[in-house]
Design an enzyme around this catalytic site. Structure first.
Site, mmCIF file in Angstrom:
data_model
loop_
_atom_site.group_PDB
_atom_site.id
_atom_site.type_symbol
_atom_site.label_atom_id
_atom_site.label_comp_id
_atom_site.label_asym_id
_atom_site.label_seq_id
_atom_site.Cartn_x
_atom_site.Cartn_y
_atom_site.Cartn_z
ATOM 1 N N ASP A 30 0.905 -1.217 0.070
ATOM 2 C CA ASP A 30 -0.068 -0.023 0.082
ATOM 3 C C ASP A 30 1.015 1.100 0.132
ATOM 4 O O ASP A 30 1.788 1.145 0.852
ATOM 5 C CB ASP A 30 -0.989 0.069 1.310
ATOM 6 N N LYS A 87 -8.175 0.746 -4.707
ATOM 7 C CA LYS A 87 -9.377 0.171 -4.300
ATOM 8 C C LYS A 87 -10.758 0.986 -4.496
ATOM 9 O O LYS A 87 -10.687 2.245 -4.821
ATOM 10 C CB LYS A 87 -9.092 0.244 -2.851
ATOM 11 N N ARG A 171 -6.758 -20.647 7.730
ATOM 12 C CA ARG A 171 -7.030 -21.949 8.234
ATOM 13 C C ARG A 171 -8.633 -22.259 7.911
ATOM 14 O O ARG A 171 -8.756 -23.483 7.639
ATOM 15 C CB ARG A 171 -6.981 -22.058 9.743
ATOM 16 N N GLY A 257 -2.849 -7.440 8.433
ATOM 17 C CA GLY A 257 -1.989 -7.460 9.718
ATOM 18 C C GLY A 257 -0.602 -7.965 9.692
ATOM 19 O O GLY A 257 -0.040 -8.266 10.460
ATOM 20 N N GLY A 278 -0.165 -3.559 3.992
ATOM 21 C CA GLY A 278 -1.015 -2.419 4.271
ATOM 22 C C GLY A 278 0.081 -1.229 4.835
ATOM 23 O O GLY A 278 0.954 -0.512 4.368
ATOM 24 N N SER A 279 -0.517 -1.217 6.171
ATOM 25 C CA SER A 279 0.238 -0.095 6.858
ATOM 26 C C SER A 279 1.571 -0.792 7.476
ATOM 27 O O SER A 279 2.458 0.185 7.953
ATOM 28 C CB SER A 279 -0.628 0.085 8.191
#
Length: 335
Positions: A30, A87, A171, A257, A278-279
């Site tokens: 990102d 996006k 999972r 995450g 992302g971040s």
């Protein structure tokens, strides 16, 4: 060659999925400006995702998160030679048409932005440009693939720096595929019927408002021009393909995450085809070093000795958030 000519060449399902395969095994980052885009490219990113704000800042700012400004996306497109994605809000066909005309390489119909349609995602088959979409489980993945998504990713919980939800989604997907492989075709058809139920929500709500039973006619369209039975048949075909392949028929990345090289390596160890960050890059204390380290971790995910060296002197990762303390769960957006 003009942008519309380029879009035309992307049009078929085979070409859309082929573009997604080009980024397989890589890291997509990102970015919010040209400088960040250049850092990502120099670090070895296979593509960048153009946003107005990274997910952590979107979460912090609140309000309505929309498609990034066109000038910002164009600035990023002009700054790098690698593919540029952008996006759109879930269900926002007009934003998607604008990005297609602009000439981005792929659209992410993303739960990170505020959804625009409470009932449906975009019918991605109506576009020539490829789409990537998020999923938490097999049902969401199969629905998005039937709608035309050329690439999938976990939803995770964007902007938290916490990998737990991405792990959960991997999972859930893998175990459901394993279960599918033990099922008969008749049982799988029942799964297709279950997975098709979200497409009935609008029709059922209209009937409830009208005081009618929650039933639809056999020839009644419930999503675009598709009937419930046509949707079931489409999902069933994809489920049979998944049973045969033992995996999704499209490239599947981890997202949501990922904040450290170890997080990226974990996702690859769990069988993902690549990683979105992302971040985690630009909220770390040293973005260039963190970006390079995460790219290297994806390339060497099965070499612990190399991962040791990769993880040295890269600065502090982004500050993470406990999932249980979140007021808004972005992963719950979409159907």
């Amino acid at each position: 060659m003009g942008k519309l000519d380029i879009i035309e060449k992307k049009g078929t399902e085979r070409l859309k999925r082929g573009f997604a395969k080009m980024v397989k095994g890589g890291v997509i980052m990102d970015v919010t400006n040209a400088e960040q885009a250049r850092i990502a490219e120099e670090a070895g990113a296979v593509a960048v995702m153009a946003l107005h704000r990274v997910p952590a800042d979107i979460r912090k700012a609140g309000g309505v998160a929309r498609m990034a400004p066109i000038e910002k996306i164009q600035e990023i497109m002009d700054a790098v030679t690698i593919p540029v994605m952008a996006k759109v809000r879930i269900g926002h066909v007009a934003e998607a048409r604008i990005l297609e005309a602009l000439g981005v390489d792929m659209i992410d119909e993303s739960e990170v932005l505020t959804p625009s349609d409470p009932y449906f995602h975009i019918d991605k088959r109506e576009f020539k440009i490829p789409f990537v979409c998020g999923n938490r489980n097999l049902g969401e993945a199969v629905r998005r693939i039937w709608e035309g998504a050329a690439m999938m990713r976990t939803k995770g919980e964007a902007g938290t720096g916490n990998i737990i939800e991405a792990v959960r989604h991997v999972r859930l997907l893998k175990d459901n595929i394993a279960l599918l492989q033990r099922m008969t075709d008749e049982q799988i058809y029942g799964v297709a019927e279950k997975f098709a139920e979200p497409y009935l929500r609008l029709a059922f709500e209209v009937r409830e408002i009208s005081g009618l039973p929650k039933q639809v006619l056999e020839n009644e369209p419930v999503y675009g021009h598709y009937t419930y039975r046509e949707i079931v048949e489409g999902l069933y075909k994809i489920l049979l393909e998944i049973k045969k392949l033992g995996r999704l028929p499209v490239v599947n990345f981890a997202a949501g995450g990922v904040a450290t090289p170890a997080d990226a390596a974990l996702m690859m160890q769990m069988g993902m085809d690549g990683v979105f960050v992302g971040s985690g890059i630009f909220k770390s204390s040293n973005p260039p070093k963190m970006a390079r380290a995460i790219v290297e971790a994806v390339n060497h995910w099965d070499e612990p000795d190399v991962l040791v060296e990769i993880s040295k002197e890269i600065g502090e990762p982004m500050r993470g958030q406990d999932i249980e303390e979140l007021e808004v769960r972005l992963e719950e957006r979409g159907v």
